[in-house]
Motif scaffolding. Structure first.
Motif, PDB file in Angstrom:
ATOM      1  N   LYS A 101       0.846  -1.196   0.000  1.00 44.81           N
ATOM      2  CA  LYS A 101       0.000   0.000   0.000  1.00 44.81           C
ATOM      3  C   LYS A 101       0.880   1.244   0.000  1.00 44.81           C
ATOM      4  CE  LYS A 101      -3.856   2.303   2.059  1.00 44.81           C
ATOM      5  NZ  LYS A 101      -4.741   2.478   3.177  1.00 44.81           N
ATOM      6  N   ILE A 102       0.667   2.077  -1.018  1.00 40.16           N
ATOM      7  CA  ILE A 102       1.398   3.333  -1.157  1.00 40.16           C
ATOM      8  C   ILE A 102       0.379   4.462  -1.074  1.00 40.16           C
ATOM      9  CG2 ILE A 102       2.866   4.713  -2.674  1.00 40.16           C
ATOM     10  CD1 ILE A 102       3.832   1.996  -3.888  1.00 40.16           C
ATOM     11  N   VAL A 103       0.585   5.357  -0.125  1.00 38.18           N
ATOM     12  CA  VAL A 103      -0.337   6.464   0.116  1.00 38.18           C
ATOM     13  C   VAL A 103       0.326   7.763  -0.319  1.00 38.18           C
ATOM     14  CG1 VAL A 103      -1.643   7.712   1.883  1.00 38.18           C
ATOM     15  CG2 VAL A 103      -1.331   5.237   2.094  1.00 38.18           C
ATOM     16  N   THR A 104      -0.415   8.567  -1.066  1.00 38.92           N
ATOM     17  CA  THR A 104       0.075   9.880  -1.487  1.00 38.92           C
ATOM     18  C   THR A 104      -0.641  10.943  -0.666  1.00 38.92           C
ATOM     19  OG1 THR A 104       0.315   9.007  -3.723  1.00 38.92           O
ATOM     20  CG2 THR A 104       0.475  11.392  -3.462  1.00 38.92           C
ATOM     21  N   ILE A 105       0.125  11.820  -0.020  1.00 38.65           N
ATOM     22  CA  ILE A 105      -0.479  12.905   0.759  1.00 38.65           C
ATOM     23  C   ILE A 105       0.149  14.230   0.338  1.00 38.65           C
ATOM     24  CG2 ILE A 105      -1.173  11.478   2.720  1.00 38.65           C
ATOM     25  CD1 ILE A 105       1.248  12.503   4.230  1.00 38.65           C
ATOM     26  N   VAL A 125       4.614   6.107   2.346  1.00 38.62           N
ATOM     27  CA  VAL A 125       3.925   7.388   2.213  1.00 38.62           C
ATOM     28  C   VAL A 125       4.787   8.285   1.335  1.00 38.62           C
ATOM     29  CG1 VAL A 125       3.111   9.459   3.405  1.00 38.62           C
ATOM     30  CG2 VAL A 125       2.763   7.203   4.448  1.00 38.62           C
ATOM     31  N   VAL A 126       4.157   8.839   0.296  1.00 38.83           N
ATOM     32  CA  VAL A 126       4.822   9.785  -0.588  1.00 38.83           C
ATOM     33  C   VAL A 126       4.047  11.088  -0.467  1.00 38.83           C
ATOM     34  CG1 VAL A 126       5.531  10.303  -2.952  1.00 38.83           C
ATOM     35  CG2 VAL A 126       5.438   7.929  -2.188  1.00 38.83           C
ATOM     36  N   GLY A 127       4.735  12.183  -0.171  1.00 41.40           N
ATOM     37  CA  GLY A 127       4.005  13.427  -0.003  1.00 41.40           C
ATOM     38  C   GLY A 127       4.878  14.654  -0.029  1.00 41.40           C
ATOM     39  N   THR A 128       4.203  15.764   0.149  1.00 44.38           N
ATOM     40  CA  THR A 128       4.875  17.064   0.179  1.00 44.38           C
ATOM     41  C   THR A 128       5.108  17.470   1.640  1.00 44.38           C
ATOM     42  OG1 THR A 128       2.702  18.132   0.003  1.00 44.38           O
ATOM     43  CG2 THR A 128       3.959  17.848  -2.041  1.00 44.38           C
ATOM     44  N   PRO A 129       6.160  18.227   1.898  1.00 45.65           N
ATOM     45  CA  PRO A 129       6.515  18.569   3.283  1.00 45.65           C
ATOM     46  C   PRO A 129       5.382  19.220   4.078  1.00 45.65           C
ATOM     47  CG  PRO A 129       8.313  19.153   1.820  1.00 45.65           C
ATOM     48  CD  PRO A 129       7.155  18.745   0.942  1.00 45.65           C
ATOM     49  N   GLY A 130       4.677  20.151   3.470  1.00 50.40           N
ATOM     50  CA  GLY A 130       3.617  20.855   4.193  1.00 50.40           C
ATOM     51  C   GLY A 130       2.509  19.931   4.653  1.00 50.40           C
ATOM     52  N   HIS A 135      -0.235  16.325   8.824  1.00 46.34           N
ATOM     53  CA  HIS A 135      -0.656  15.016   9.337  1.00 46.34           C
ATOM     54  C   HIS A 135       0.088  14.662  10.618  1.00 46.34           C
ATOM     55  CE1 HIS A 135      -3.553  13.451   6.441  1.00 46.34           C
ATOM     56  NE2 HIS A 135      -2.847  14.049   5.495  1.00 46.34           N
ATOM     57  N   LEU A 136       1.359  14.976  10.682  1.00 47.49           N
ATOM     58  CA  LEU A 136       2.124  14.692  11.898  1.00 47.49           C
ATOM     59  C   LEU A 136       1.610  15.517  13.071  1.00 47.49           C
ATOM     60  CD1 LEU A 136       5.731  14.418  10.419  1.00 47.49           C
ATOM     61  CD2 LEU A 136       4.345  12.556  11.371  1.00 47.49           C
ATOM     62  N   LYS A 137       1.345  16.810  12.841  1.00 55.70           N
ATOM     63  CA  LYS A 137       0.856  17.683  13.913  1.00 55.70           C
ATOM     64  C   LYS A 137      -0.519  17.256  14.416  1.00 55.70           C
ATOM     65  CE  LYS A 137       3.419  21.914  13.050  1.00 55.70           C
ATOM     66  NZ  LYS A 137       3.358  23.328  12.617  1.00 55.70           N
TER      67      LYS A 137
END
Length: 144
Positions: A101-105, A125-130, A135-137
């Protein structure tokens, strides 16, 4: 340049790479894949179209534990377009094995569907820093 068959990859991975047209390693792949497959840290720089995604993606997927449903790899890209491109190529390379499973955020798309995808424990997980930071916060992505 050398063949992917020279690497300690599984037969299904080699067969999938062949169907994708990966016959010979590019210089960045030949220089990095032996290290990536050993789990070593690596910093590589190469031109667009040189095979960088496959250089880290093949090793990342080779070392992935599909039975362990949690984030095992985080790939950060500077733009949504690049994140979608990288995730797409990783999905193509990952076709050799079921249930990866590969998730793009990324920003610019609704947050809730991404949160739901993350709740189902993606492997990569593939995503942009912002958006990763959001999601982390909010505690919707766990990197433990």
């Amino acid at each position: 340049m050398s063949a992917f068959t020279a690497l300690p990859l599984t037969k299904p991975m080699i067969e999938n790479l062949e169907t994708l047209g990966y016959q010979e390693m590019t210089p960045v792949q030949a220089g990095s894949l032996p290290h990536v497959l050993k789990g070593e840290d690596l910093l590589a720089q190469a031109k667009t179209g040189s095979g960088k995604t496959a250089a880290f993606g093949i090793g990342l997927l080779h070392n992935l534990n599909v039975k362990r449903f949690r984030v095992q790899a985080l790939v950060m890209c500077p733009t949504r377009e690049l994140a979608e491109q990288v995730a797409g190529e990783l999905r193509r390379i990952a076709r050799f094995k079921h249930n990866i499973k590969i998730v793009t955020i990324c920003g610019g798309v609704p947050f809730l569907p991404q949160q739901i995808s993350l709740e189902h424990q993606g492997h990569i997980v593939v995503g942009t820093p912002g958006r990763i930071e959001q999601h982390l916060k909010r505690g919707t992505m766990n990197l433990d």
